[in-house]
Design an enzyme around this catalytic site. Structure first.
Site, PDB file in Angstrom:
ATOM      1  N   PHE A   1      22.457   2.724   2.185  1.00  0.00           N
ATOM      2  CA  PHE A   1      22.590   3.573   3.371  1.00  0.00           C
ATOM      3  C   PHE A   1      22.059   4.967   3.067  1.00  0.00           C
ATOM      4  CE2 PHE A   1      25.018   6.282   6.314  1.00  0.00           C
ATOM      5  CZ  PHE A   1      24.748   5.631   7.512  1.00  0.00           C
TER       6      PHE A   1
ATOM      7  N   GLU B   1      27.098  10.750  20.034  1.00  0.00           N
ATOM      8  CA  GLU B   1      28.276  10.640  19.170  1.00  0.00           C
ATOM      9  C   GLU B   1      29.551  10.999  19.907  1.00  0.00           C
ATOM     10  OE1 GLU B   1      28.622   9.407  16.249  1.00  0.00           O
ATOM     11  OE2 GLU B   1      26.569   9.210  15.526  1.00  0.00           O
TER      12      GLU B   1
ATOM     13  N   GLY C   1      22.078  22.373  -3.516  1.00  0.00           N
ATOM     14  CA  GLY C   1      21.803  22.117  -4.920  1.00  0.00           C
ATOM     15  C   GLY C   1      21.403  20.679  -5.191  1.00  0.00           C
TER      16      GLY C   1
ATOM     17  N   GLU D   1      29.973  -0.671  13.009  1.00  0.00           N
ATOM     18  CA  GLU D   1      29.678   0.274  11.933  1.00  0.00           C
ATOM     19  C   GLU D   1      30.913   0.583  11.103  1.00  0.00           C
ATOM     20  OE1 GLU D   1      27.812   3.745  13.527  1.00  0.00           O
ATOM     21  OE2 GLU D   1      26.172   2.620  14.463  1.00  0.00           O
TER      22      GLU D   1
END
Length: 360
Positions: free
Chosen positions: A178, A263, A286, A314
């Site tokens: 994923f 969503e 980072g 899902e």
């Protein structure tokens, strides 16, 4: 697309395939952008006939997962030629509206062409089966890269990239499902001049995300969602259910705004009246590629708005909470609202709340 998949554009001849028409593939009633051939008596579809090497045909077979290759007669000028065509596997996709290249190209051409290049690169490293399992994730990653190029972060005081400022010595994929983890050996320009030593670095690759905090300025209340999260669980959090703003990846072919509205419906079952853009940012530059588009979504949040939500296939299991705005600030202060997207939107809303209430 041919150049991206097989590395060249072969000689192409116009041809016609009798007995078929072209429609868009769909899933759950939603168009997926790509075409499929549909058998229909009396129909005819135009195409291009290409002569390929066996290696090139194999590469196309990698890319055309979900289809079966069959031989059919096509008409090329005055000639009838046996050619390989690709038919969708039974029940893999639904059939949508008629598909045309002119409708497809403005929305999908750049994304799917870059996606094809990325797919081939991954298939060579991790194998075509694993790359096909990640095809949607590959498109998410490519769409994020295209947005980054189209809308780069401002550079008023930070360094602006110059030619030869970055040299990627090697790139490999350490993990790919994923999400993916990419390993790099690279050199970059130094502030003092010259180039760095060759550095061994890794990036956790995910896609761009949209986050929306629903807010009712008349009732002065917000909606939060609660769900189980792997990050706190893997860290050792005793209770890994977290309070969050509504969030999700930006799917290929949609805008961050469209993702936020989608969503909101999937996770909370609500309709956002108006989106107001908040901060955009890298949560952890980072190592992570994720870039967040955040919004406050104006909505009617009456007492009946709470529900259970999420997309079942899902694995989402979500419940919603309606809270006075002051309670949200209390949760931020105690750390119970302990994730950056929600905290940033809470602080953004605190600064803009009176204006939004006055407008309402």
């Amino acid at each position: 697309m041919l150049e991206a998949v097989i590395g060249r554009v072969p000689a192409l001849r116009p041809a016609r395939l009798p007995g078929f028409c072209v429609h868009e593939a769909c899933r759950a009633g939603t168009g997926l952008g790509f075409p499929v051939l549909v058998a229909r008596e009396g129909a005819e579809t135009p195409g291009l006939l290409a002569d390929l090497t066996s290696a090139e045909a194999e590469r196309i077979a990698w890319y055309e997962a979900g289809y079966d290759a069959v031989e059919r007669a096509v008409e090329a000028g005055a000639d009838t030629v046996s050619a390989r065509i690709w038919l969708p596997q039974r029940d893999r996709w639904e059939v949508g509206a008629a598909w045309t290249l002119s409708d497809w190209a403005p929305r999908w051409a750049a994304l799917k062409t870059e996606g094809a290049r990325r797919f081939v690169a991954e298939a060579e490293r991790i194998g075509p089966e694993a790359a096909n399992a990640r095809y949607h994730a590959i498109l998410v990653r490519v769409a994020s890269a295209l947005r980054a190029r189209a809308e780069p972060m401002p550079a008023t005081i930070r360094r602006q990239m110059q030619e030869n400022d970055l040299k990627i010595v090697s790139q490999d994929i350490g993990y790919a499902k994923f999400f993916s983890v990419e390993d790099y050996h690279l050199n970059h320009a130094l502030f003092a001049g010259g180039m760095s030593e060759t550095l061994d670095r890794a990036a956790f690759v995910s896609g761009d995300a949209s986050v929306v905090l629903p807010y009712d300025p008349v009732r002065d209340r917000v909606m939060l969602v609660e769900q189980f999260r792997m990050g706190p669980m893997a860290r050792g959090e005793p209770s890994p259910w977290t309070l969050e703003a509504i969030a999700g990846r930006v799917d290929p072919g949609e805008s961050p705004e469209e993702a936020a509205l989608r969503e909101a419906g999937e996770e909370a079952g609500i309709t956002i009246r108006r989106l107001i853009a908040g901060p955009r940012y890298y949560p952890s530059p980072g190592a992570k590629t994720e870039y967040v588009y955040s919004y406050v979504g104006l909505a009617d949040l009456d007492d009946a708005a709470t529900s259970l939500g999420g997309v079942a296939d899902e694995g989402e299991d979500i419940r919603t909470h309606l809270l006075p705005f002051e309670k949200l600030l209390e949760l931020v202060n105690t750390g119970e609202a302990g994730n950056a997207p929600l905290m940033l939107l809470a602080l953004w809303l605190e600064r803009n709340r009176e204006r939004l209430r006055a407008e309402a």
